[in-house]
Design an enzyme around this catalytic site. Structure first.
Site, short mmCIF file in Angstrom:
data_model
loop_
_atom_site.label_atom_id
_atom_site.label_comp_id
_atom_site.label_asym_id
_atom_site.label_seq_id
_atom_site.Cartn_x
_atom_site.Cartn_y
_atom_site.Cartn_z
N ASN A 10 0.87 -1.17 0.00
CA ASN A 10 0.00 0.00 0.00
C ASN A 10 0.92 1.22 0.00
OD1 ASN A 10 -1.76 2.06 0.52
ND2 ASN A 10 -2.75 1.07 2.29
N ARG A 95 -2.49 -2.06 -3.54
CA ARG A 95 -3.69 -1.24 -3.37
C ARG A 95 -3.58 -0.07 -4.33
NH1 ARG A 95 -4.99 3.36 0.90
NH2 ARG A 95 -7.17 3.66 0.34
N HIS A 184 -12.59 3.23 -0.33
CA HIS A 184 -12.65 2.22 0.73
C HIS A 184 -13.37 0.95 0.26
CE1 HIS A 184 -12.64 5.58 4.06
NE2 HIS A 184 -11.41 5.15 3.85
N LEU A 213 -15.57 3.77 9.59
CA LEU A 213 -15.24 5.00 10.31
C LEU A 213 -13.81 4.95 10.79
CD1 LEU A 213 -18.51 5.14 12.49
CD2 LEU A 213 -18.17 6.04 10.17
N ARG A 245 -11.52 15.85 7.09
CA ARG A 245 -12.28 16.28 5.91
C ARG A 245 -13.69 16.68 6.31
NH1 ARG A 245 -10.75 11.00 3.25
NH2 ARG A 245 -8.63 11.34 2.48
N MET A 287 -10.66 10.18 17.92
CA MET A 287 -11.91 10.02 18.67
C MET A 287 -11.66 9.74 20.15
SD MET A 287 -15.08 10.41 18.39
CE MET A 287 -15.56 10.48 16.67
N GLU A 388 -8.26 -4.96 5.11
CA GLU A 388 -8.08 -4.65 3.68
C GLU A 388 -6.91 -5.43 3.09
OE1 GLU A 388 -8.56 -0.55 5.17
OE2 GLU A 388 -9.17 -0.09 3.11
P1 ADP Z 1 -7.15 5.25 8.72
O1 ADP Z 1 -6.85 3.86 8.17
O2 ADP Z 1 -8.25 5.97 8.03
O3 ADP Z 1 -5.95 6.09 8.99
P2 ADP Z 1 -8.05 3.84 11.09
O4 ADP Z 1 -9.12 2.97 10.57
O5 ADP Z 1 -6.79 3.21 11.57
O6 ADP Z 1 -7.75 5.05 10.15
O7 ADP Z 1 -8.68 4.69 12.29
C1 ADP Z 1 -7.92 5.64 12.96
C2 ADP Z 1 -8.80 6.36 13.97
O8 ADP Z 1 -9.42 5.39 14.83
C3 ADP Z 1 -8.06 7.27 14.91
O9 ADP Z 1 -7.96 8.56 14.36
C4 ADP Z 1 -8.93 7.27 16.14
O10 ADP Z 1 -9.82 8.36 16.07
C5 ADP Z 1 -9.75 6.02 16.04
N1 ADP Z 1 -9.50 5.09 17.15
C6 ADP Z 1 -8.55 4.16 17.26
N2 ADP Z 1 -8.66 3.50 18.43
C7 ADP Z 1 -9.71 4.04 19.09
C8 ADP Z 1 -10.33 3.81 20.36
N3 ADP Z 1 -9.89 2.89 21.20
N4 ADP Z 1 -11.40 4.57 20.67
C9 ADP Z 1 -11.85 5.51 19.83
N5 ADP Z 1 -11.31 5.77 18.65
C10 ADP Z 1 -10.25 5.06 18.26
#
Ligand code: ADP
Length: 405
Positions: A10, A95, A184, A213, A245, A287, A388
């Site tokens: 990726n 990817r 996605h 999410l 975003r 989050m 993925e």
């Molecule tokens: P991406 O692949 O889009 O970078 P991920 O699917 O890895 O993102 O998600 C990352 C997000 O998941 C972080 O920005 C955080 O907000 C959220 N996250 C990860 N662990 C937790 C948790 N234990 N509680 C709440 N939110 C979480």
């Protein structure tokens, strides 16, 4: 010897994530990440998973480009006896973010395919160039090996025109390939299929709303295993409120910021993609931190959370209407898999639609796909961890095994 390993790559603009899998049992042999490619402080973190323990090795040294990065990855794999020259390596799966309308399936990469991915750079200027660099570098390292492109957009190519077209002048839209592609897709495909499995049904028999999410976020409506609508559009900017975003907005906000705010198009692009969403609303995009601030009584974080949830609910309602009948709502990715308060808030008040979350089930932490709705709920609510890389490896392996069969 049959080759049963697949390397998944990726490639981002300054990073490469990789996993080496053994497709006999879908196990991981090694995983890793190179960051800050092109900088003095490039860093490679490599974790072999074959020897029982998962002892990571880190290298910090300048890696000028993707080729240097991939060569370093190849060295690390070789040090574990998993080198790219191994006859056990069956293929490399890449990817690729944007496959336009042409690529509806994973595709073995040849010159014509690479040209077509290049032709799509104007609609994916941030992503496709890095993917192309990754492919070219991998080809240089193993010219004889099949390289497969697995597209983020492919799963969404089944969307009907009614969902995929913007209500724009057709000639202009077609001339510039402006339409909704969605992203996605690998995750939406994997999670919708897993959700059907969790319900003990065939994918053809279930309708699922998938809520991916992560830092980027998207929703999709999947009818009988086929995507019929998704929230991201021409680019990943449309739809849900995301980490950085904005998601949906009146497009006239852009004219306003340009005409009245004196901002350039590039400035607005950065504002909407990098400085909006949760981070724009409250200064945090994680989050976990937002929940911590809410628990400490922070009003700004609380409002950001409410805006995030309001948008999410609107999409659940919209996709309920699109599908007519919903069997399951599945939460996935970093926030969807981990943030119980998000799942609860997204579903609260939707009992009339047959949706509910069981507090005790929702608060369980687990890496397994699981149901969090009470027995009586008409619609199953599920947490389904996405994978993925496994999906890319599966699709890649299926394609090259077919070719060799
Ligand atoms: P991406 O692949 O889009 O970078 P991920 O699917 O890895 O993102 O998600 C990352 C997000 O998941 C972080 O920005 C955080 O907000 C959220 N996250 C990860 N662990 C937790 C948790 N234990 N509680 C709440 N939110 C979480």
């Amino acid at each position: 010897m049959t080759a049963t390993r697949v390397l998944v790559l990726n490639s981002g603009s300054s990073s490469v994530k990789y996993q080496l899998l053994d497709m006999r049992d879908s196990s991981r042999l090694a995983v890793g990440l190179v960051e800050r490619i092109g900088e003095e402080t490039s860093r490679l973190k490599h974790t072999p998973l074959t020897g029982g323990g998962a002892e990571s090795r880190e290298r910090e040294e300048p890696m000028a480009d993707h080729e240097a990065a991939l060569r370093a990855v190849a060295d690390e794999l070789a040090a574990d006896g998993l080198g790219l020259d191994s006859p056990e390596l069956a293929a490399i799966g890449h990817r690729v973010v944007h496959g336009g309308l042409k690529f509806t399936e994973p595709t073995v990469i040849d010159d014509a395919v690479l040209k077509e991915i290049e032709r799509l750079v104007p609609v994916a200027p941030l992503h496709n160039p890095a993917n192309i660099t990754g492919i070219r570098t991998a080809q240089a390292l193993r010219p004889d090996l099949p390289q497969v492109a697995v597209f983020d957009t492919a799963f969404h190519t089944t969307m009907p025109e009614s969902a995929a077209r913007y209500a724009l002048d057709v000639k202009t839209a077609d001339e510039h390939r402006v339409r909704r592609y969605g992203f996605h897709g690998t995750s939406h495909a994997y999670v919708s299929r897993k959700t059907a499995q969790l319900l003990g049904k065939a994918p053809e028999d279930v309708n699922v709303i998938v809520l991916h999410l992560g830092n980027g976020a998207s929703a999709s409506a999947v009818r009988g295993g086929r995507c019929v609508d998704t929230s991201m559009g021409l680019t990943p900017l449309e739809g849900l409120v995301m980490g950085t975003r904005s998601g949906d907005m009146d497009p006239a906000v852009i004219f306003h910021l340009a005409r009245v705010g004196g901002m350039s198009i590039d400035e607005i692009d950065i504002l909407l993609n990098k400085k909006s969403g949760l981070i724009g609303l409250c200064g945090d995009n994680d989050m976990r931190e937002i929940r911590r601030r809410i628990d400490a009584g922070d009003q700004e974080a609380a409002l950001a959370f409410e805006i995030y949830i309001h948008r999410l609910k609107k999409y659940i309602g919209a996709y309920y209407a699109v599908l007519g009948r919903v069997d399951a709502v599945a939460f996935t990715a970093g926030v969807g898999e981990n943030a119980a308060p998000v799942r609860e808030a997204a579903v609260v008040g939707l009992e009339e639609l047959g949706l509910a979350v069981d507090g005790a089930l929702n608060s369980v932490r687990s890496d397994e796909a699981r149901l969090i709705s009470p027995e009586y709920a008409r619609v199953a609510v599920a947490v389904v961890p996405t994978d993925e890389e496994l999906e890319i490896a599966d699709q890649t392996y299926a394609l090259v095994s077919d070719r060799n069969a």
